[in-house]
Design a protein around this motif. Structure first.
Motif, PDB file in Angstrom:
ATOM      1  N   TYR A   1     -31.666 -59.923 -10.091  1.00 61.62           N
ATOM      2  CA  TYR A   1     -31.782 -61.380 -10.034  1.00 61.62           C
ATOM      3  C   TYR A   1     -31.174 -62.001 -11.283  1.00 61.62           C
ATOM      4  CZ  TYR A   1     -35.488 -62.828 -13.326  1.00 61.62           C
ATOM      5  OH  TYR A   1     -36.193 -63.140 -14.456  1.00 61.62           O
ATOM      6  N   SER A   2     -31.368 -61.373 -12.435  1.00 58.80           N
ATOM      7  CA  SER A   2     -30.776 -61.934 -13.653  1.00 58.80           C
ATOM      8  C   SER A   2     -29.262 -61.770 -13.635  1.00 58.80           C
ATOM      9  CB  SER A   2     -31.377 -61.272 -14.899  1.00 58.80           C
ATOM     10  OG  SER A   2     -31.255 -59.867 -14.864  1.00 58.80           O
ATOM     11  N   LYS A   3     -28.784 -60.686 -13.057  1.00 58.72           N
ATOM     12  CA  LYS A   3     -27.336 -60.462 -12.969  1.00 58.72           C
ATOM     13  C   LYS A   3     -26.671 -61.474 -12.039  1.00 58.72           C
ATOM     14  CE  LYS A   3     -24.046 -56.742 -12.001  1.00 58.72           C
ATOM     15  NZ  LYS A   3     -23.696 -56.349 -13.376  1.00 58.72           N
ATOM     16  N   TYR A   4     -27.282 -61.707 -10.887  1.00 56.97           N
ATOM     17  CA  TYR A   4     -26.699 -62.668  -9.949  1.00 56.97           C
ATOM     18  C   TYR A   4     -26.755 -64.082 -10.515  1.00 56.97           C
ATOM     19  CZ  TYR A   4     -27.252 -58.795  -6.630  1.00 56.97           C
ATOM     20  OH  TYR A   4     -27.193 -57.581  -5.991  1.00 56.97           O
ATOM     21  N   ASN A   5     -27.826 -64.396 -11.276  1.00 59.57           N
ATOM     22  CA  ASN A   5     -27.872 -65.696 -11.941  1.00 59.57           C
ATOM     23  C   ASN A   5     -26.777 -65.817 -12.985  1.00 59.57           C
ATOM     24  OD1 ASN A   5     -29.950 -67.161 -10.722  1.00 59.57           O
ATOM     25  ND2 ASN A   5     -31.531 -66.162 -11.909  1.00 59.57           N
ATOM     26  N   LEU A   6     -26.498 -64.730 -13.672  1.00 58.75           N
ATOM     27  CA  LEU A   6     -25.432 -64.761 -14.671  1.00 58.75           C
ATOM     28  C   LEU A   6     -24.073 -64.960 -14.007  1.00 58.75           C
ATOM     29  CD1 LEU A   6     -24.815 -64.474 -17.678  1.00 58.75           C
ATOM     30  CD2 LEU A   6     -24.635 -62.013 -17.344  1.00 58.75           C
ATOM     31  N   MET A   7     -23.940 -64.479 -12.759  1.00 56.75           N
ATOM     32  CA  MET A   7     -22.702 -64.672 -12.020  1.00 56.75           C
ATOM     33  C   MET A   7     -22.413 -66.165 -11.834  1.00 56.75           C
ATOM     34  SD  MET A   7     -21.721 -62.909  -8.393  1.00 56.75           S
ATOM     35  CE  MET A   7     -23.146 -63.530  -7.526  1.00 56.75           C
ATOM     36  N   ARG A   8     -23.485 -66.928 -11.610  1.00 56.09           N
ATOM     37  CA  ARG A   8     -23.365 -68.385 -11.540  1.00 56.09           C
ATOM     38  C   ARG A   8     -24.738 -68.989 -11.770  1.00 56.09           C
ATOM     39  NH1 ARG A   8     -18.795 -71.512 -12.247  1.00 56.09           N
ATOM     40  NH2 ARG A   8     -19.479 -73.643 -11.930  1.00 56.09           N
ATOM     41  N   LYS A   9     -24.952 -69.527 -12.961  1.00 58.63           N
ATOM     42  CA  LYS A   9     -26.285 -69.980 -13.335  1.00 58.63           C
ATOM     43  C   LYS A   9     -26.726 -71.156 -12.469  1.00 58.63           C
ATOM     44  CE  LYS A   9     -25.845 -68.200 -18.003  1.00 58.63           C
ATOM     45  NZ  LYS A   9     -26.362 -68.270 -19.375  1.00 58.63           N
ATOM     46  N   PRO A  10     -28.036 -71.251 -12.189  1.00 54.03           N
ATOM     47  CA  PRO A  10     -28.509 -72.271 -11.243  1.00 54.03           C
ATOM     48  C   PRO A  10     -28.102 -73.687 -11.585  1.00 54.03           C
ATOM     49  CG  PRO A  10     -30.239 -70.677 -11.663  1.00 54.03           C
ATOM     50  CD  PRO A  10     -29.122 -70.347 -12.613  1.00 54.03           C
ATOM     51  N   GLU A  11     -28.164 -74.074 -12.856  1.00 54.25           N
ATOM     52  CA  GLU A  11     -27.852 -75.459 -13.214  1.00 54.25           C
ATOM     53  C   GLU A  11     -26.385 -75.803 -12.984  1.00 54.25           C
ATOM     54  OE1 GLU A  11     -31.428 -74.585 -15.948  1.00 54.25           O
ATOM     55  OE2 GLU A  11     -29.837 -73.467 -14.962  1.00 54.25           O
ATOM     56  N   VAL A  12     -25.505 -74.810 -12.918  1.00 58.71           N
ATOM     57  CA  VAL A  12     -24.093 -75.093 -12.660  1.00 58.71           C
ATOM     58  C   VAL A  12     -23.646 -74.550 -11.312  1.00 58.71           C
ATOM     59  CG1 VAL A  12     -23.358 -75.374 -15.041  1.00 58.71           C
ATOM     60  CG2 VAL A  12     -23.449 -73.092 -14.068  1.00 58.71           C
ATOM     61  N   GLN A  13     -24.613 -74.359 -10.414  1.00 57.40           N
ATOM     62  CA  GLN A  13     -24.230 -74.062  -9.038  1.00 57.40           C
ATOM     63  C   GLN A  13     -23.537 -75.287  -8.440  1.00 57.40           C
ATOM     64  OE1 GLN A  13     -24.304 -71.569  -6.948  1.00 57.40           O
ATOM     65  NE2 GLN A  13     -25.753 -70.054  -7.726  1.00 57.40           N
ATOM     66  N   ASP A  14     -22.739 -75.044  -7.417  1.00 58.48           N
ATOM     67  CA  ASP A  14     -22.012 -76.121  -6.772  1.00 58.48           C
ATOM     68  C   ASP A  14     -21.689 -75.680  -5.352  1.00 58.48           C
ATOM     69  OD1 ASP A  14     -19.315 -77.574  -6.007  1.00 58.48           O
ATOM     70  OD2 ASP A  14     -20.187 -78.736  -7.646  1.00 58.48           O
ATOM     71  N   PRO A  15     -21.685 -76.586  -4.382  1.00 61.72           N
ATOM     72  CA  PRO A  15     -21.402 -76.181  -3.003  1.00 61.72           C
ATOM     73  C   PRO A  15     -20.025 -75.563  -2.800  1.00 61.72           C
ATOM     74  CG  PRO A  15     -22.421 -78.352  -3.036  1.00 61.72           C
ATOM     75  CD  PRO A  15     -22.107 -78.002  -4.465  1.00 61.72           C
ATOM     76  N   ASN A  16     -19.104 -75.797  -3.714  1.00 63.00           N
ATOM     77  CA  ASN A  16     -17.728 -75.345  -3.500  1.00 63.00           C
ATOM     78  C   ASN A  16     -17.327 -74.174  -4.391  1.00 63.00           C
ATOM     79  OD1 ASN A  16     -17.087 -77.384  -1.551  1.00 63.00           O
ATOM     80  ND2 ASN A  16     -17.107 -78.848  -3.232  1.00 63.00           N
ATOM     81  N   ILE A  17     -18.281 -73.483  -4.988  1.00 65.03           N
ATOM     82  CA  ILE A  17     -17.944 -72.377  -5.877  1.00 65.03           C
ATOM     83  C   ILE A  17     -17.409 -71.183  -5.090  1.00 65.03           C
ATOM     84  CG2 ILE A  17     -18.900 -70.658  -7.457  1.00 65.03           C
ATOM     85  CD1 ILE A  17     -18.402 -73.392  -8.699  1.00 65.03           C
ATOM     86  N   PHE A  18     -18.175 -70.704  -4.134  1.00 64.33           N
ATOM     87  CA  PHE A  18     -17.795 -69.507  -3.386  1.00 64.33           C
ATOM     88  C   PHE A  18     -17.005 -69.891  -2.139  1.00 64.33           C
ATOM     89  CE2 PHE A  18     -21.691 -68.450  -5.709  1.00 64.33           C
ATOM     90  CZ  PHE A  18     -21.233 -67.362  -6.433  1.00 64.33           C
ATOM     91  N   SER A  19     -16.068 -69.040  -1.764  1.00 68.68           N
ATOM     92  CA  SER A  19     -15.205 -69.328  -0.620  1.00 68.68           C
ATOM     93  C   SER A  19     -15.934 -69.038   0.694  1.00 68.68           C
ATOM     94  CB  SER A  19     -13.933 -68.485  -0.688  1.00 68.68           C
ATOM     95  OG  SER A  19     -13.155 -68.688   0.474  1.00 68.68           O
ATOM     96  N   PHE A  20     -15.813 -69.966   1.623  1.00 69.50           N
ATOM     97  CA  PHE A  20     -16.393 -69.788   2.957  1.00 69.50           C
ATOM     98  C   PHE A  20     -15.377 -69.263   3.964  1.00 69.50           C
ATOM     99  CE2 PHE A  20     -18.955 -72.957   0.813  1.00 69.50           C
ATOM    100  CZ  PHE A  20     -20.231 -72.469   1.052  1.00 69.50           C
ATOM    101  N   VAL A  21     -14.135 -69.115   3.528  1.00 69.89           N
ATOM    102  CA  VAL A  21     -13.100 -68.711   4.487  1.00 69.89           C
ATOM    103  C   VAL A  21     -12.331 -67.477   4.056  1.00 69.89           C
ATOM    104  CG1 VAL A  21     -12.825 -71.060   5.376  1.00 69.89           C
ATOM    105  CG2 VAL A  21     -11.380 -70.289   3.481  1.00 69.89           C
ATOM    106  N   ASN A  22     -12.485 -67.057   2.811  1.00 69.55           N
ATOM    107  CA  ASN A  22     -11.721 -65.910   2.313  1.00 69.55           C
ATOM    108  C   ASN A  22     -12.643 -64.770   1.889  1.00 69.55           C
ATOM    109  OD1 ASN A  22      -9.136 -67.169   2.588  1.00 69.55           O
ATOM    110  ND2 ASN A  22      -9.616 -68.370   0.753  1.00 69.55           N
ATOM    111  N   TYR A  23     -12.321 -63.595   2.388  1.00 69.11           N
ATOM    112  CA  TYR A  23     -12.977 -62.345   1.986  1.00 69.11           C
ATOM    113  C   TYR A  23     -14.476 -62.320   2.292  1.00 69.11           C
ATOM    114  CZ  TYR A  23      -8.671 -62.635  -0.756  1.00 69.11           C
ATOM    115  OH  TYR A  23      -7.374 -62.818  -1.158  1.00 69.11           O
TER     116      TYR A  23
END
Length: 981
Positions: free
Chosen positions: A512-534
């Motif tokens: 859980y700490s690793k995945y948060n480090l991948m993208r911390k909650p306060e700087v999450q955004d709906p457009n960070i991860f791709s919904f159409v690629n890979y």
């Protein structure tokens, strides 16, 4: 060949197969506690009786208090009273506790030759635990040494340092023995080890007000005890709306009695809290040394007079009022003023203490703009500790400069695992992994930063795990190697929850700490991860869901007495973090699907709302239910809906779009690799290329833009194009999978067409296929015929040592399974011909220019003037040396959504390759700090198509390599890059 390895599914493979621990990483001493006694062992408790503790009444008050804690700890473990006797006479069968030179009991044993203390006498915070005849002796070199020895016994009998702050259950036992022998704890490698209670509103302040009437000595005694149980010794107190010394005059008295060294934060000089100034501002005048020096000196003198009899480290110099840069931005003028400030402060110290200032511990915090002043040549007297800082998000800004290594005052580190301020808040939940802490603190320590480690921990909760690691690691950083970080996690879990489920808990908390480090909650955004690629968004969602489910399932196996601790340390941070991540994923899919006109967009809006309500329930359980309401208000930080660095007024959902369905069924089509939808888009629909080497499968989404039932057919115009279905009907959407029958497909390049029909509506989709023979190689390789591919740094084909260093695997570090770092990090810089190198076998289908991106951790410019370099080459070609500092400047400023990605500090440049390309499309809040990765770009000349050797060379030792992307295809952008293949 490595085919279609899913990047994120590789996370933590092998974590549970680590080698057996050489030692318990929570303790430098062996476990001397037994449940069955043998001849010579000391009996603490057995058969319903316990030994007594004898302590000299003239010993330190903190020692006597800790002795009483040990008695109570034995009672908690055995349910039998454990008496403490203040006496100077030895008694058989007793625990004798005392400080060398302060306890007549200990001095008598030394004089009689029964106890040898040469190894600890006059040392800093050292102790010995030894069976002597039928006594157990705990003898410390000084006050804290004795206290640490006492608490070492407490922890080993089964009372966690976190028994209060995380409700860690006590391990019950009826019989307790100490194995006969001598157990010596040498002095700590880092002299001052402590925490900074910061960002303490609304959570910490609300909790303290509810349970203690405010942030006062009643709260602080619990913090003092925690620090001592963790063998720490230093505290910066809460300061947002608080003044430690004035709010409750007993706070500094008790800190001294307990044995805690007190300080003030980086911008609160001379033991005066900022709030002490603000409430006197009318009388004192401006916080301006040019116009108001005499009043400020008087204010500082009064502060030192008040605290001079306590154990302190005095913060020197000054910043502007309210933790901002002073002056009007003229560095030369500020340096001139600050030199006078420090000179005058030293005169005050000499006057108040009536001694040479060099005999009084002091620090100079080289924070934010002060780093510029130091780099420009400003310095302080040699006895003052230089406190270097991180970049507010956990990457140190300097290693120890060579010119300071013999400095009398030494060097320290101020480090954040919690942040309120630029570049962005990071305060709600733990986002720091042990591998990251190990890498950064090891880098600091090995360079010579070892006098002070002070850590901004925000509200203290929920940062329990990283606090625990840093304080233990600080005692002897050499005792936990980079490949023992998961061992530590497992030992930590076992110390609280027992061995049975320790591996599972360690894995969950690590992830859980690793995945948060991948993208911390306060700087999450709906457009960070791709919904159409890979399938990127789906993979990230699955990761979170899987581990939230594991955490929930494991809760059912926890004994009743461990449930409160489990919720605080495992279930809440895992499930709540997963919920926040999925809220943004649901919102992003809603936004995309609404743009495409899918009626299913509304389902994802509803899912985001459901998760928002779940977040409220999880928080309410934390605040209202666990431990009988003990933690009321502690989980009050707003963590959803950030639009700038500072905390919003309340949690809010990201923007959601609702689709009004058309009056009748209406066909819509979307394809993998594109955010467009048809009909209604001018460009033609086209799936990414298929090739016979990777045998891809892509999807087509058929969806409804209206009400009712869409009935459709799907038909390919070539016999080698295979469809998972050729017709269907759907109220909302249906996915068709497309692959190629390679036995029927023609050689080389070919194309075809798939047509989706609903009545008179037809959507053609272009199919391109490439059938070529796989390249021959005796070795495994990465790459293929279809563009971008990734290589995890730890999946090398060869690891060749250099003259002075080597690449090593840093397990668990970064986003992926592991990173590659240099050992030792103190190695001299190198040239490619003498450097350690990593080699990777890759297949490139064409000659010409190959674009290689090196994904490294966002290491700061830790050794200015030298470089932060790494080199890369193809085969025997000339290595291309890349300096990660190019165009990079690490000074912080104020951040807003408008200037954040374009700011001078974090501006991604073309040299950073892939990251810059994504930002240029307007992707929000993309910076190397937020992404926890920096991209370096090199263009290499490939002479021929075929199998090649990609080589990566160390030039400067601090660069940590996580990932390599070859030939990035920005037609198909993603946050994580293409999976390795």
């Amino acid at each position: 060949m490595f085919k279609q390895f899913a990047f994120l599914t590789l996370l933590f493979i092998g974590l549970l197969t680590n080698a057996q621990n050489v030692h318990n990483t929570l303790s430098l001493l062996p476990n001397y506690i037994k449940s069955k006694g043998e001849k010579g062992d000391f009996r603490i408790a057995a058969n319903g009786t316990t030994a007594k503790i004898i302590v000299d009444q003239d010993d330190w008050k903190g020692v006597i208090r800790a002795a009483n804690d040990l008695a109570d700890d034995v009672r908690k473990v055995t349910n039998v009273a454990f008496p403490v006797v203040k006496d100077t006479k030895l008694s058989p069968g007793a625990i004798i506790v005392g400080t060398i030179g302060k306890s007549k009991l200990i001095d008598q044993l030394v004089a009689n030759g029964k106890l040898k203390v040469d190894a600890v006498k006059n040392k800093w915070e050292s102790f010995v635990i030894q069976t002597v005849g039928d006594n157990l002796i705990i003898a410390g070199s000084d006050k804290r040494g004795t206290i640490y020895g006492i608490y070492d016994v407490s922890e080993k009998i089964g009372v966690s340092p976190w028994y209060y702050w995380a409700d860690a259950p006590v391990k019950k036992s009826t019989d307790l023995y100490v194995k006969a022998g001598r157990y010596l704890q040498e002095s700590p490698k880092v002299k001052y080890r402590g925490i900074f209670i910061n960002d303490e509103s609304p959570s910490f302040s609300g909790w303290s007000a509810k349970h203690f009437g405010g942030i006062n000595s009643k709260v602080y005694t619990h913090i003092f005890e925690l620090l001592l149980r963790l063998k720490a010794n230093y505290l910066w107190p809460a300061m947002w709306g608080n003044a430690f010394n004035e709010d409750d005059p007993m706070s500094p008295v008790l800190a001294d009695e307990y044995g805690i060294v007190m300080g003030t934060s980086h911008h609160e000089p001379m033991m005066r809290a900022q709030k002490e100034y603000t409430k006197r501002k009318e009388q004192i005048g401006a916080w301006d040394y040019v116009t108001n020096a005499e009043n400020l000196k008087k204010f500082w003198t009064e502060g030192l007079e008040r605290n001079k009899n306590y154990d302190n480290i005095i913060t020197m110099s000054m910043r502007g009022d309210g933790d901002v840069a002073m002056g009007k931005g003229d560095d030369a003028e500020n340096i001139k003023i600050l030199k006078q400030v420090i000179s005058d402060q030293r005169e005050i110290i000499e006057k108040v203490y009536n001694k040479d200032p060099a005999e009084v511990p002091q620090l100079w915090a080289i924070f934010t703009e002060v780093q510029r002043y130091y780099d420009a040549g400003m310095n302080v007297p040699d006895d003052v500790t230089l406190l270097f800082c991180d970049n507010n998000w956990g990457y140190i800004r300097r290693t120890a400069p060579a010119k300071e290594l013999k400095r009398k005052g030494g060097m320290g580190l101020y480090y954040h695992i919690d942040m309120n301020g630029g570049p962005w808040n990071d305060r709600w939940i733990n986002t720091t992994t042990v591998p990251k802490l190990h890498e950064q603190f090891s880098l600091a320590y090995k360079s010579g930063i070892d006098r002070i480690w002070i850590v901004n921990v925000g509200d203290l909760k929920p940062k329990e795990m990283p606090i625990d690691f840093i304080m233990r690691y600080a005692w002897n950083p050499d005792a936990i190697s980079a490949n023992q970080t998961f061992d530590y996690m497992q030992d930590w879990a076992a110390s609280i929850f027992g061995k049975e489920h320790a591996a599972e808990i360690a894995e969950i908390v690590s992830k859980y700490s690793k995945y948060n480090l991948m993208r911390k909650p306060e700087v999450q955004d709906p457009n960070i991860f791709s919904f159409v690629n890979y399938h990127e968004a789906e993979r990230v969602q699955k990761l979170w869901r899987d581990f939230a489910a594991k955490a929930e399932a494991l809760e059912k196996k926890m004994p009743k007495q461990a449930l409160d601790a489990y919720y605080q340390l495992v279930l809440y941070p895992t499930k709540a973090s997963a919920g926040v991540a999925e809220i943004y994923l649901a919102a992003g899919r809603n936004n995309l699907y609404a743009k495409q006109g899918r009626v299913s967009a509304n389902d994802y809006a509803e899912r985001a709302r459901e998760l928002f309500e779940l977040d409220k329930k999880l928080t309410a359980r934390y605040n209202d239910s666990i431990a009988g309401g003990k933690w009321k208000n502690m989980m009050s930080d707003v963590h959803l809906g950030y639009q700038k660095w500072s905390m919003p007024r309340e949690n809010t959902l990201p923007p959601l779009d609702m689709v009004t369905p058309l009056a009748s069924p209406s066909l819509g089509v979307a394809v993998e690799g594109s955010t467009d939808a048809w009909p209604g888009t001018e460009v033609k629909a086209e799936l990414p290329q298929f090739d016979a080497l990777d045998k891809q499968r892509y999807y087509i989404d058929v969806f409804n833009r209206g009400t009712g039932l869409v009935q459709f057919t799907a038909k390919a115009n070539q016999p080698w194009i295979r469809l998972s279905t050729t017709k269907g009907k759907t109220v909302k959407e249906q996915r068709i999978y497309v692959d190629i029958d390679w036995k029927k497909a023609p050689a080389d390049k070919s194309s075809g067409l798939i047509e989706i029909n609903q009545g008179n509506t037809k959507v053609p989709i272009i199919i391109n296929a490439l059938k070529k023979t796989a390249p021959k190689s005796k070795d495994n390789y990465y790459g293929g015929y279809s563009g971008e591919f990734s290589i995890p740094a730890n999946k090398f084909s060869a690891n060749v040592p250099g003259n002075n260093a080597k690449w090593i695997v840093l397990s668990g570090l970064g986003r992926a399974e592991a990173c590659m770092g240099i050992d030792p990090t103190t190695a001299p810089s190198s040239t490619p011909e003498n450097a350690p190198r990593l080699e990777y076998n890759i297949f490139l289908p064409e000659a010409g220019a190959a674009n290689v991106l090196l994904g490294i951790l966002p290491t700061q410019d830790v050794n200015p003037g030298r470089g932060l370099r790494i080199a890369v080459s193809i085969d025997n070609g000339e290595p291309v040396i890349i300096d990660a500092r190019k165009g990079y400047h690490d000074e912080f400023k104020e951040y807003t959504p408008e200037n954040l990605s374009r700011s001078k500090v974090l501006k991604p440049l073309p040299e950073f390759g892939h990251n810059y390309a994504l930002i240029s499309r307007g992707k929000p809040r993309r910076t190397e700090v937020f992404d926890n990765q920096r991209w370096l770009n090199a263009t290499l000349d490939v002479k021929t198509e075929g199998i090649h050797t990609l080589k990566v060379f160390m030039i400067d030792p601090e660069v940590v390599l996580e990932r390599i992307i070859v030939n990035p295809n920005d037609k198909y952008p993603s946050y994580l890059g293409a999976p390795e293949r």
